[in-house]
Design a protein around this motif. Structure first.
Motif, PDB file in Angstrom:
ATOM      1  N   ARG A 118       0.909  -1.158  -0.049  1.00 33.12           N
ATOM      2  CA  ARG A 118       0.047   0.173  -0.170  1.00 33.12           C
ATOM      3  C   ARG A 118       1.018   1.418  -0.057  1.00 33.12           C
ATOM      4  O   ARG A 118       1.999   1.208   0.695  1.00 33.12           O
ATOM      5  N   LYS A 119       0.377   2.359  -0.762  1.00 31.54           N
ATOM      6  CA  LYS A 119       1.020   3.607  -0.526  1.00 31.54           C
ATOM      7  C   LYS A 119       0.099   4.576  -0.835  1.00 31.54           C
ATOM      8  O   LYS A 119      -0.721   4.572  -1.952  1.00 31.54           O
ATOM      9  N   GLY A 149      -3.270  -2.405  -2.001  1.00 26.20           N
ATOM     10  CA  GLY A 149      -3.211  -4.014  -1.316  1.00 26.20           C
ATOM     11  C   GLY A 149      -2.603  -4.774  -2.790  1.00 26.20           C
ATOM     12  O   GLY A 149      -3.321  -5.738  -3.174  1.00 26.20           O
ATOM     13  N   VAL A 150      -1.431  -4.442  -3.283  1.00 29.72           N
ATOM     14  CA  VAL A 150      -0.882  -5.127  -4.401  1.00 29.72           C
ATOM     15  C   VAL A 150      -0.092  -6.462  -3.583  1.00 29.72           C
ATOM     16  O   VAL A 150       0.670  -6.206  -2.791  1.00 29.72           O
ATOM     17  N   SER A 210       6.361  -8.927 -15.878  1.00 34.30           N
ATOM     18  CA  SER A 210       6.186  -7.530 -16.324  1.00 34.30           C
ATOM     19  C   SER A 210       4.856  -7.057 -15.828  1.00 34.30           C
ATOM     20  O   SER A 210       3.854  -7.591 -15.724  1.00 34.30           O
ATOM     21  N   LEU A 211       5.272  -5.867 -15.287  1.00 37.64           N
ATOM     22  CA  LEU A 211       4.083  -5.126 -14.848  1.00 37.64           C
ATOM     23  C   LEU A 211       3.652  -4.018 -15.725  1.00 37.64           C
ATOM     24  O   LEU A 211       4.271  -3.169 -16.165  1.00 37.64           O
ATOM     25  N   LEU A 212       2.104  -4.207 -16.242  1.00 40.63           N
ATOM     26  CA  LEU A 212       1.681  -3.497 -17.057  1.00 40.63           C
ATOM     27  C   LEU A 212       0.554  -2.324 -16.291  1.00 40.63           C
ATOM     28  O   LEU A 212       0.076  -2.641 -15.178  1.00 40.63           O
ATOM     29  N   THR A 219       5.928   3.630  -8.797  1.00 38.81           N
ATOM     30  CA  THR A 219       5.801   3.653  -7.321  1.00 38.81           C
ATOM     31  C   THR A 219       6.274   2.108  -6.927  1.00 38.81           C
ATOM     32  O   THR A 219       6.811   2.084  -5.649  1.00 38.81           O
ATOM     33  N   VAL A 220       5.381   1.273  -7.410  1.00 40.11           N
ATOM     34  CA  VAL A 220       5.871  -0.184  -6.951  1.00 40.11           C
ATOM     35  C   VAL A 220       7.486  -0.419  -7.117  1.00 40.11           C
ATOM     36  O   VAL A 220       8.045  -1.131  -6.218  1.00 40.11           O
TER      37      VAL A 220
END
Length: 320
Positions: free
Chosen positions: A12-13, A23-24, A35-37, A46-47
């Protein structure tokens, strides 16, 4: 199964009243490309900043481990295990490629002889040896990006965060970068990749997650994600009107086009469905002149997940 190189639960951020991550959950096995899209502003950077210890997550976040180290208590150990290439190049254009590399070697506390050896080896590996003694400002965009990643590798990290590494590069430079990423993974490195190029994720990633409104909207392999979106079908085309009529009568479903003598049948494009269809055609003595598989691509997935609507998009075709 390989052990996780990265695991995060309930990440969380928030900045004041604005929630960026809500809540990732992420798990990235060692020696893979993840890969994060997500659309602009989704929270991808941010992640990366949280996982690479550049900023802190909110206190109510769950546990995060990078390279077996706890983010909350072992940040320094994590920094020694990772490398980060951000959206904006860390290359100093006023000094040469070699000098940029030696600066990184000093930051990693390598001895002078070892630092020069590592710099020379990486410059050769990234095809920069011929321009190593020229100011980095004279490099092309692709050369600067290769130097940027070479600098990241000076400390021999086992986990590398690449935040949109090919943005602004021409197609040839992008393909060169893809090859570099593949070689890193072959050598056992774990790559966490954010990108706006869906083709890039499709080409490189073992697993893909789509980030939207601060949460993971979907995660899986490229093929698994494509199956989430409706619209896949098989198109049968005939030149013999009798064969076409026989297929239409026997199958009894799908969309027919009497003018082009073609029949469109819903399908997920799986091997099982295609085998069943081909077996039926053989047993019925019906021969199609052309069978084409149409499957949704990652563009369709991305638009469906981030817009909340099914946006028409030209599907890819594989002729059989």
């Amino acid at each position: 199964m390989p052990r996780p190189a990265i695991s995060a639960h309930g990440l969380r951020k928030s900045y004041g009243d604005r929630t960026v991550l809500d809540g990732v959950d992420l798990t990235v096995p060692e020696g893979t490309v993840f890969s994060l899209l997500g659309p602009n502003g989704a929270g991808k950077t941010t992640v990366v900043k949280i996982l690479s210890t550049l900023i802190s997550a909110d206190p109510d976040s769950g546990p995060v481990h990078i390279g077996g180290h706890d983010l909350g208590t072992e940040a320094q150990a994590i920094r020694g295990a990772i490398g980060v290439t951000g959206q904006f190049s860390a290359v100093d254009g006023l000094i040469t490629g070699t000098e940029n590399m030696l600066l990184m070697a000093d930051l990693h506390h390598l001895g002078k002889r070892e630092g020069r050896a590592v710099a020379a080896e990486l410059l050769e590996r990234f095809d920069l040896a011929d321009v190593a003694d020229k100011p980095a400002a004279t490099y092309s965009g692709g050369m600067k990006r290769r130097l940027d990643i070479a600098m990241t590798l000076v400390g021999s990290p086992r986990i590398i965060f690449l935040d949109e590494p090919t943005t602004g590069l021409d197609p040839r430079s992008r393909h060169t970068m893809w090859q570099i990423i593949r070689e890193l993974v072959t050598g056992g490195v774990t790559v966490f990749l954010t990108t706006q190029y869906l083709e890039e994720a499709d080409e490189l990633a073992d697993r893909i997650a789509v980030l939207h409104h601060g949460t993971i909207a979907a995660e899986g392999t490229a093929e698994e994600l494509k199956r989430l979106v409706p619209g896949g079908h098989v198109r049968l085309r005939f030149t013999d009107p009798a064969a076409y009529r026989a297929a239409v009568t026997a199958l009894g479903e799908g969309t027919r086009d009497d003018e082009s003598l073609s029949l469109r049948l819903p399908s997920d494009g799986s091997q099982r469905e295609l085998r069943s269809l081909l077996d039926w055609l053989d047993s019925a003595g019906v021969e199609a002149d052309e069978l084409t598989v149409h499957t949704p691509d990652l563009d369709d997935v991305f638009l469906a997940l981030t817009d909340g609507t099914r946006v028409p998009h030209q599907s890819k075709e594989t002729a059989r």
